[in-house]
Design an enzyme around this catalytic site. Sequence first.
Site, PDB file in Angstrom:
ATOM      1  N   ASP A  92       7.724 -14.176   7.191  1.00 49.24           N
ATOM      2  CA  ASP A  92       8.658 -13.759   8.225  1.00 49.24           C
ATOM      3  C   ASP A  92       8.583 -14.784   9.355  1.00 49.24           C
ATOM      4  O   ASP A  92       7.522 -15.331   9.633  1.00 49.24           O
ATOM      5  CB  ASP A  92       8.255 -12.361   8.712  1.00 49.24           C
ATOM      6  CG  ASP A  92       9.284 -11.749   9.638  1.00 49.24           C
ATOM      7  OD1 ASP A  92      10.273 -12.430   9.953  1.00 49.24           O
ATOM      8  OD2 ASP A  92       9.092 -10.601  10.042  1.00 49.24           O
ATOM      9  N   ASP A 266      10.803  -5.828   1.287  1.00 51.43           N
ATOM     10  CA  ASP A 266       9.435  -5.742   1.791  1.00 51.43           C
ATOM     11  C   ASP A 266       9.356  -4.548   2.711  1.00 51.43           C
ATOM     12  O   ASP A 266      10.357  -4.156   3.322  1.00 51.43           O
ATOM     13  CB  ASP A 266       9.033  -7.005   2.564  1.00 51.43           C
ATOM     14  CG  ASP A 266       9.558  -6.980   3.992  1.00 51.43           C
ATOM     15  OD1 ASP A 266       8.788  -6.610   4.899  1.00 51.43           O
ATOM     16  OD2 ASP A 266      10.750  -7.287   4.195  1.00 51.43           O
ATOM     17  N   CYS A 304       0.677   7.475 -14.202  1.00 50.56           N
ATOM     18  CA  CYS A 304       0.379   6.252 -13.463  1.00 50.56           C
ATOM     19  C   CYS A 304      -0.925   5.640 -13.973  1.00 50.56           C
ATOM     20  O   CYS A 304      -1.914   6.349 -14.189  1.00 50.56           O
ATOM     21  CB  CYS A 304       0.267   6.555 -11.971  1.00 50.56           C
ATOM     22  SG  CYS A 304      -0.145   5.119 -10.959  1.00 50.56           S
ATOM     23  N   CYS A 306      -2.770   3.323 -12.350  1.00 48.83           N
ATOM     24  CA  CYS A 306      -3.615   2.752 -11.302  1.00 48.83           C
ATOM     25  C   CYS A 306      -4.991   3.420 -11.305  1.00 48.83           C
ATOM     26  O   CYS A 306      -5.155   4.520 -11.831  1.00 48.83           O
ATOM     27  CB  CYS A 306      -2.949   2.900  -9.932  1.00 48.83           C
ATOM     28  SG  CYS A 306      -3.203   4.517  -9.156  1.00 48.83           S
ATOM     29  N   CYS A 309      -5.339   7.098 -10.114  1.00 53.22           N
ATOM     30  CA  CYS A 309      -4.852   8.136 -11.023  1.00 53.22           C
ATOM     31  C   CYS A 309      -5.662   8.219 -12.309  1.00 53.22           C
ATOM     32  O   CYS A 309      -5.847   9.310 -12.869  1.00 53.22           O
ATOM     33  CB  CYS A 309      -3.382   7.884 -11.350  1.00 53.22           C
ATOM     34  SG  CYS A 309      -2.271   8.125  -9.947  1.00 53.22           S
ATOM     35  N   HIS A 335      -2.676   2.845  -5.294  1.00 53.66           N
ATOM     36  CA  HIS A 335      -1.720   3.697  -6.000  1.00 53.66           C
ATOM     37  C   HIS A 335      -0.297   3.458  -5.502  1.00 53.66           C
ATOM     38  O   HIS A 335       0.638   3.311  -6.313  1.00 53.66           O
ATOM     39  CB  HIS A 335      -2.074   5.172  -5.827  1.00 53.66           C
ATOM     40  CG  HIS A 335      -0.946   6.071  -6.243  1.00 53.66           C
ATOM     41  ND1 HIS A 335      -0.677   6.363  -7.565  1.00 53.66           N
ATOM     42  CD2 HIS A 335       0.030   6.684  -5.508  1.00 53.66           C
ATOM     43  CE1 HIS A 335       0.404   7.129  -7.633  1.00 53.66           C
ATOM     44  NE2 HIS A 335       0.850   7.336  -6.397  1.00 53.66           N
TER      45      HIS A 335
END
Length: 377
Positions: A92, A266, A304, A306, A309, A335
Amino acid sequence: MTTFGFELLGSDGQARTGRVSTAHGAIQTPAFMPVGTAATVKAMTSESVKATGAEILLGNTYHLMLRPGAERIAKLGGLHTFMNWDLPILTDSGGYQVMSLTDLRKLDEEGVTFRSHIDGSYHKLTPERSIEVQHLLDADITMCFDECPPFPCEKDEVARATELSMRWAKRSRDAFVDRPGYGLFGICQGGVHEDLREMSAKALIDIGFDGYAVGGLAVGEGREMMFASLDVTTPHLPTDKPRYLMGVGKPEDIVGAVARGIDMFDCVLPTRSGRTGQAWTPGGSINIRNARHAEDPRPLDANCACPACTNHSRAYLHHLTKADEILGAMLLTWHNLHYYQDLMRAIRQAIGEGRFSQFQADFAATRERGDIEALSI
């Protein structure tokens, strides 16, 4: 050497899939960029961010030039080496701080004089200095310096800021050092005004950029107005360049923006939420601090992959957040970023298979159903 470029791979309605080629690798679009403002995605290692499927991160010119300093980062090998991230980085320009730090800055034609929020020291940020800092950071995608007007704002003031941003865009283009694999994006401004958006888009195209961002949205105007602004903006942006909606957003925002031709996103939401006990799932957001999760042995999302999870229960995550344990923020952030990347993968697949409209309907229906039923305790 890699040439910076965008390849359009497919479309379904206005929704697009593509590939952005950069010096540090390719980015599959639509893409979500985790925010690493100060050379870190909060509560995550670079390896864990990569494990979610993220292919690009966002860093911030304003924050990094203040601490630890762009020259210091350059001396240490650039931002990729500094933060151990070998994939693409977009920075940015610092323009957003022109709006968000109103009490700490003075704006004129030349640029913006900031008073540091860290130590009160004064700094001058101009289009040329912003581009120089991003060059020192070794950003694969550099953003031109702009002024983002707040919302609400009188149209005359939005017009003044948009016209200034276009003059700054030309100076940013002139200051940018072209090199293989590196690109510069212009930022379309104009608030919620169709004529200003069209004017801004045409001015940017006349200058010529490697990609085009839509700025000045997600600043309080609401989803309906944001979508209306996209409806009148994206048709004026080149089809052969990537389109980036800055600072967006919630999953519903992303799906709706993809339907309007946006390729890149983003937002701090998934990481910030992870630090405040909020988890994002296909059924919507979950406040893991709520008592209903205290004795729930089930995962946040059974589908999920991840670590939060696959290895931990809602009850454990509830305990961690209630006890203010750092691990809770780490697992929920992981997550949330994994969920966002899963969402982008599903979007890309749906567009590629020509079923994006059905994906939108299924996405909305799943969110309407909400979270799984609470267990009887």
